[in-house]
Design a protein around this motif. Structure first.
Motif, PDB file in Angstrom:
ATOM      1  N   LYS A 388      40.536  31.023  25.234  1.00 41.07           N
ATOM      2  CA  LYS A 388      41.133  29.766  25.193  1.00 41.07           C
ATOM      3  C   LYS A 388      42.740  29.668  25.509  1.00 41.07           C
ATOM      4  O   LYS A 388      43.096  28.828  26.351  1.00 41.07           O
ATOM      5  N   ALA A 389      43.261  30.925  25.394  1.00 44.56           N
ATOM      6  CA  ALA A 389      44.556  30.810  25.658  1.00 44.56           C
ATOM      7  C   ALA A 389      44.873  31.289  27.162  1.00 44.56           C
ATOM      8  O   ALA A 389      45.941  31.334  27.563  1.00 44.56           O
ATOM      9  N   GLY A 390      44.079  31.873  27.935  1.00 39.99           N
ATOM     10  CA  GLY A 390      44.209  31.999  29.141  1.00 39.99           C
ATOM     11  C   GLY A 390      43.528  33.128  29.569  1.00 39.99           C
ATOM     12  O   GLY A 390      44.007  33.786  30.884  1.00 39.99           O
ATOM     13  N   ALA A 391      43.185  34.076  28.861  1.00 44.73           N
ATOM     14  CA  ALA A 391      42.801  35.491  29.132  1.00 44.73           C
ATOM     15  C   ALA A 391      41.672  35.537  30.065  1.00 44.73           C
ATOM     16  O   ALA A 391      40.877  34.679  30.288  1.00 44.73           O
ATOM     17  N   ASP A 392      41.836  36.758  30.901  1.00 46.32           N
ATOM     18  CA  ASP A 392      40.752  36.713  32.191  1.00 46.32           C
ATOM     19  C   ASP A 392      39.381  37.254  31.346  1.00 46.32           C
ATOM     20  O   ASP A 392      39.322  38.412  30.705  1.00 46.32           O
ATOM     21  N   PHE A 393      38.388  36.437  31.734  1.00 47.12           N
ATOM     22  CA  PHE A 393      37.015  36.785  31.222  1.00 47.12           C
ATOM     23  C   PHE A 393      36.603  38.044  31.244  1.00 47.12           C
ATOM     24  O   PHE A 393      36.210  38.945  30.579  1.00 47.12           O
ATOM     25  N   ALA A 394      36.476  38.337  32.667  1.00 45.72           N
ATOM     26  CA  ALA A 394      36.063  39.653  33.088  1.00 45.72           C
ATOM     27  C   ALA A 394      36.874  41.026  32.454  1.00 45.72           C
ATOM     28  O   ALA A 394      36.028  41.783  32.030  1.00 45.72           O
ATOM     29  N   GLU A 395      38.134  40.761  32.570  1.00 44.81           N
ATOM     30  CA  GLU A 395      38.942  41.595  32.091  1.00 44.81           C
ATOM     31  C   GLU A 395      38.679  42.118  30.494  1.00 44.81           C
ATOM     32  O   GLU A 395      38.581  43.208  30.013  1.00 44.81           O
ATOM     33  N   VAL A 396      38.450  40.903  29.410  1.00 45.21           N
ATOM     34  CA  VAL A 396      38.196  40.890  28.331  1.00 45.21           C
ATOM     35  C   VAL A 396      36.793  41.692  28.290  1.00 45.21           C
ATOM     36  O   VAL A 396      36.435  42.372  27.165  1.00 45.21           O
ATOM     37  N   ALA A 397      35.810  41.180  28.737  1.00 39.75           N
ATOM     38  CA  ALA A 397      34.440  41.697  28.873  1.00 39.75           C
ATOM     39  C   ALA A 397      34.479  43.313  29.035  1.00 39.75           C
ATOM     40  O   ALA A 397      33.593  44.003  28.276  1.00 39.75           O
ATOM     41  N   LYS A 398      35.172  43.690  30.232  1.00 37.01           N
ATOM     42  CA  LYS A 398      34.926  45.096  30.228  1.00 37.01           C
ATOM     43  C   LYS A 398      35.639  45.852  29.125  1.00 37.01           C
ATOM     44  O   LYS A 398      35.433  47.005  28.967  1.00 37.01           O
ATOM     45  N   LYS A 399      36.676  45.396  28.372  1.00 35.84           N
ATOM     46  CA  LYS A 399      37.300  46.024  27.090  1.00 35.84           C
ATOM     47  C   LYS A 399      36.328  46.281  26.278  1.00 35.84           C
ATOM     48  O   LYS A 399      36.295  47.548  25.393  1.00 35.84           O
ATOM     49  N   TYR A 400      35.134  45.528  26.209  1.00 39.12           N
ATOM     50  CA  TYR A 400      33.934  46.008  25.260  1.00 39.12           C
ATOM     51  C   TYR A 400      32.771  46.396  26.017  1.00 39.12           C
ATOM     52  O   TYR A 400      31.697  46.098  25.617  1.00 39.12           O
ATOM     53  N   ALA A 401      32.968  46.887  27.197  1.00 31.60           N
ATOM     54  CA  ALA A 401      31.993  47.739  27.633  1.00 31.60           C
ATOM     55  C   ALA A 401      31.021  46.723  28.410  1.00 31.60           C
ATOM     56  O   ALA A 401      29.818  47.173  28.286  1.00 31.60           O
ATOM     57  N   GLN A 402      31.398  45.564  28.787  1.00 28.71           N
ATOM     58  CA  GLN A 402      30.504  44.563  29.229  1.00 28.71           C
ATOM     59  C   GLN A 402      31.219  44.045  30.498  1.00 28.71           C
ATOM     60  O   GLN A 402      32.236  44.244  30.792  1.00 28.71           O
ATOM     61  N   THR A 403      30.482  43.455  31.578  1.00 35.06           N
ATOM     62  CA  THR A 403      31.015  43.181  32.784  1.00 35.06           C
ATOM     63  C   THR A 403      31.598  41.941  32.788  1.00 35.06           C
ATOM     64  O   THR A 403      32.323  41.385  33.792  1.00 35.06           O
ATOM     65  N   GLY A 404      30.760  40.618  32.070  1.00 38.44           N
ATOM     66  CA  GLY A 404      31.299  39.549  32.068  1.00 38.44           C
ATOM     67  C   GLY A 404      30.678  38.597  33.333  1.00 38.44           C
ATOM     68  O   GLY A 404      31.401  37.615  33.739  1.00 38.44           O
TER      69      GLY A 404
END
Length: 712
Positions: A388-404
């Motif tokens: 919600k604060a503007g983080a990149d969805f795909a980058e956050v997903a990769k951090k948790y072993a997902q592609t987004g």
């Protein structure tokens, strides 16, 4: 994980329902059917090689899971399972006989060949897998490799149990595909060997070309066989025996069969049963008017065959009788009660809501799961706030072993199916959530961070509470029908008594010739396995006990008339057919004798019961259809092709009468002969069916025993 996301797009409900056990449907009572046969658990054999019930069941389970996965199904009905069982058996037998022949010929499929086919990615079997490029739809070997690496390095202790089970499910799916691909490639090698051995030549090419392009127009006169009464023709036993001997090979049957007679009684509702259902639905209609919440529980309490879904669906997902009445019904209005003849049911329904909803939705997600609910909630809130604060969805997903990665799903995936509460929560969120908005959903033991990317094909959709109650027989009606039939069976201990008592009690005795054990159902009635087993264990002349079968709505008794061993069919069973052929031949002889010396159509037309016609565009390559005798006559096509213009043929013995033809015109279309193309066409044509015919012959020559009926 990219592969996982693509695979999930195959069926939208798989996003949540990934906790299904790999072979759930055998977790319960599947093996109880084998207990009575412990010690003799072979379902069949090919050339002495036995197939155990356990091995066969595993094959059935594997194919069942593949079909469910590739078709987005959670379960299979009885007919689907029966088809799968036959497919597994036939595939097993074919693979065994081909493998045996391939071994003699030195044919094999090496690991290098198999890998080369996978790398090429063009084999049709690979196109049935989820490992396909989302842009091109082509098989993507890199997606497969990524999945196999992820699967090999899977740490079950660091991933949610649902994901572990899902990876295992997909791993087993690929193992099945790889094994099937290897077997298919060997079969293709064998079939190609046969196909490539077939050649044509210029002479055959020219004959085929002429047969196809030369057309004949003709006049004809005929005397139909039907003009002579069968009663005027005498056929002796010796004549039947002579014809039987000449055609004996065509009467060969590969397996033992049974001639049976049976009585099948279907239990139907009485007038009192019908009235009771009508009154019951009338009461439910009154209750539905006052119901304003918890429609799931209310509809369930009525015994309706249509469960309430708290997800808006299109008209096409609703029963036709309901969909046709929607436009004349307002929201919160109850329609009914009414009777629907198509499914013999009494009905009422209430439109709970009418909304405009998309048929296709694109979304992306991050599934959040931790050791405890508290940690899961805390982590999900953290991810949600970051996005919600503007983080990149795909980058956050990769951090948790997902592609987004974004995925499209279609309403066809859930409309018309039973959806549980968790899935309903997800689907409603997808429908209602504005495009680009991010939400944090608590679903089961995990959270899903969800973002809707796009919506297409907006249309009117409905939430409808439907009370649909089929008219069914009562326990009293069943007992009355059972008691009457039970008394009939008790009095019918011989085939003669069965037939006599059936007529007196208003039942019909149905004959069934050459009944095979692999037909699964006696008389086409489901759940007749016990009756089938009895048929193949009984002695000639015996009558079975009473069987309750179907969907608890059929009663049956079976009598074994004759056992037909494998080999040549008994002459008595085909004597009527042979008699008919001899009668036809004798009629032909009689008519042709009367035509002796005839050389004009006028002479034939002057005969009693003669008919005449004109036929155009007759070619050698196709049988001529003669409308006046209503028969297909290949011999007319052959004679016409060899008869000169203005010439009249001799009498011709056909399928439905004796003919004489006069050709008045011949023409050839503008096509020119290309010998090489024509030869290639002939080779391709025969190559399509010759390998399959060869496999059929192999199956006939091999010793194949099918005992599946004892267990399945």
């Amino acid at each position: 994980m990219a592969t996982l996301q693509t695979i999930r797009s195959k069926g939208p409900l798989l996003v949540i329902v990934i906790g299904l056990a790999l072979f759930a449907f055998i977790a319960g009572d599947a093996w109880k059917i084998l207990q009575p046969h412990q010690g003799k658990q072979d379902v069949g054999e090919v050339n002495g090689k036995t197939l155990s019930a356990q091995e066969y069941q595993q094959m059935v389970d594997e194919l069942s899971e593949v079909i469910k996965l590739t078709n987005g199904l959670n379960s299979l009905n009885e007919d689907q399972l029966t088809n799968i069982k036959d497919q597994v058996w036939n595939t097993y037998v074919t693979n065994e006989v081909i493998a045996n022949e391939a071994k003699k010929l030195g044919l094999q499929v090496t690991k290098a060949e198999l890998q080369a086919v996978i790398n090429a990615g063009s084999h049709p079997l690979l196109m049935q897998t989820p490992f396909r490029n989302p842009q091109t739809g082509a098989f993507d070997k890199d997606m497969l490799k990524k999945f196999l690496v992820d699967y090999a390095n899977l740490d079950a202790n660091k991933m949610p149990a649902q994901y572990v089970e899902y990876y295992q499910k997909m791993g087993n799916f690929w193992n099945f595909i790889e094994k099937t691909l290897s077997e298919t490639l060997l079969a293709e090698k064998y079939q190609n060997l046969i196909g490539k051995s077939l050649i044509s030549n210029p002479v055959a090419a020219e004959d085929a070309f002429n047969a196809r392009t030369e057309q004949t127009d003709m006049l004809l006169a005929a005397v139909p066989y039907s003009s002579i009464s069968d009663s005027t023709i005498t056929v002796s036993k010796e004549e039947i025996k002579k014809l039987y001997d000449s055609k004996k090979e065509s009467f060969k049957q590969p397996v033992e069969t049974r001639n049976i007679k049976y009585v099948d009684v279907r239990v139907v509702p009485s007038d009192a049963d019908r009235k009771a259902v009508q009154e019951e639905v009338t009461e439910y209609t009154n209750q539905l008017i006052s119901t304003t919440k918890d429609y799931v529980s209310f509809v369930r309490s009525t015994g309706s065959t249509i469960a309430y879904s708290d997800i808006p669906v299109s008209k096409s997902a609703l029963p036709n009788d309901v969909a046709s009445r929607l436009d004349s019904t307002s929201v919160n209005e109850v329609y009914g009660p009414y009777y629907n003849q198509t499914d013999d049911s009494y009905n009422a329904f209430k439109i709970v809501a009418k909304v405009s909803a998309p048929d296709s939705i694109q979304f992306r997600q991050i599934q959040v799961y931790a050791d405890t609910d508290e940690k899961t909630t805390e982590l999900a809130d953290s991810i949600y706030n970051a996005l919600k604060a503007g983080a990149d969805f795909a980058e956050v997903a990769k951090k948790y072993a997902q592609t987004g990665e974004a995925t499209w799903i279609n309403a066809r995936g859930w409309e018309g199916t039973t959806v549980d509460a968790d899935n309903a929560t997800l689907i409603n969120a997808l429908i209602e959530q504005p495009v680009s908005e991010i939400s944090n959903l608590k679903i089961g033991q995990s959270n899903i961070i969800l973002q809707v990317m796009n919506k297409k094909q907006m249309q009117d959709k409905y939430k409808v509470a439907i009370v649909k109650c089929p008219v069914e027989f009562s326990k009293e009606t069943y007992n009355d029908t059972y008691n009457k039939f039970s008394q009939f069976v008790a009095q019918s201990t011989t085939i003669e008594a069965l037939e006599k008592n059936a007529e007196e009690n208003g039942y019909t005795v149905l004959p069934r010739m050459n009944f095979r054990s692999d037909e699964h159902y006696v008389g086409g009635v489901k759940s007749t396995r016990e009756a089938l087993k009895w048929v193949f264990d009984a002695k000639e002349g015996e009558v079975s006990p009473l069987y309750e079968c179907g969907e608890n709505d059929h009663l049956m008794v079976v009598a074994l008339e004759t056992i037909n061993p494998a080999g040549y069919t008994n002459i008595n069973q085909v004597s009527d057919m042979l008699r008919s052929e001899i009668i036809r031949d004798k009629k032909a002889e009689k008519i042709m004798a009367e035509m002796k010396g005839f050389n004009t159509l006028a002479q034939v037309k002057g005969m009693k019961d003669a008919v005449s016609d004109s036929v155009k565009h007759v070619t050698f390559s196709a049988p001529a259809y003669i409308s006046v005798t209503r028969a297909s006559e290949p011999v007319i096509s052959a004679v016409a092709s060899k008869t000169a213009v203005n010439a009249t043929s001799a009498p011709i013995k056909g399928n439905a009468g004796v003919y004489m033809i006069q050709v008045y015109n011949k023409n050839k279309n503008a096509e020119t002969l290309d010998s090489k193309t024509e030869q290639a066409t002939l080779v391709n044509m025969i190559s399509r069916y010759a390998p399959q015919q060869c496999i059929y012959e192999l199956r006939e020559k091999n010793e194949i025993v099918d005992k599946r009926y004892l267990f399945f």
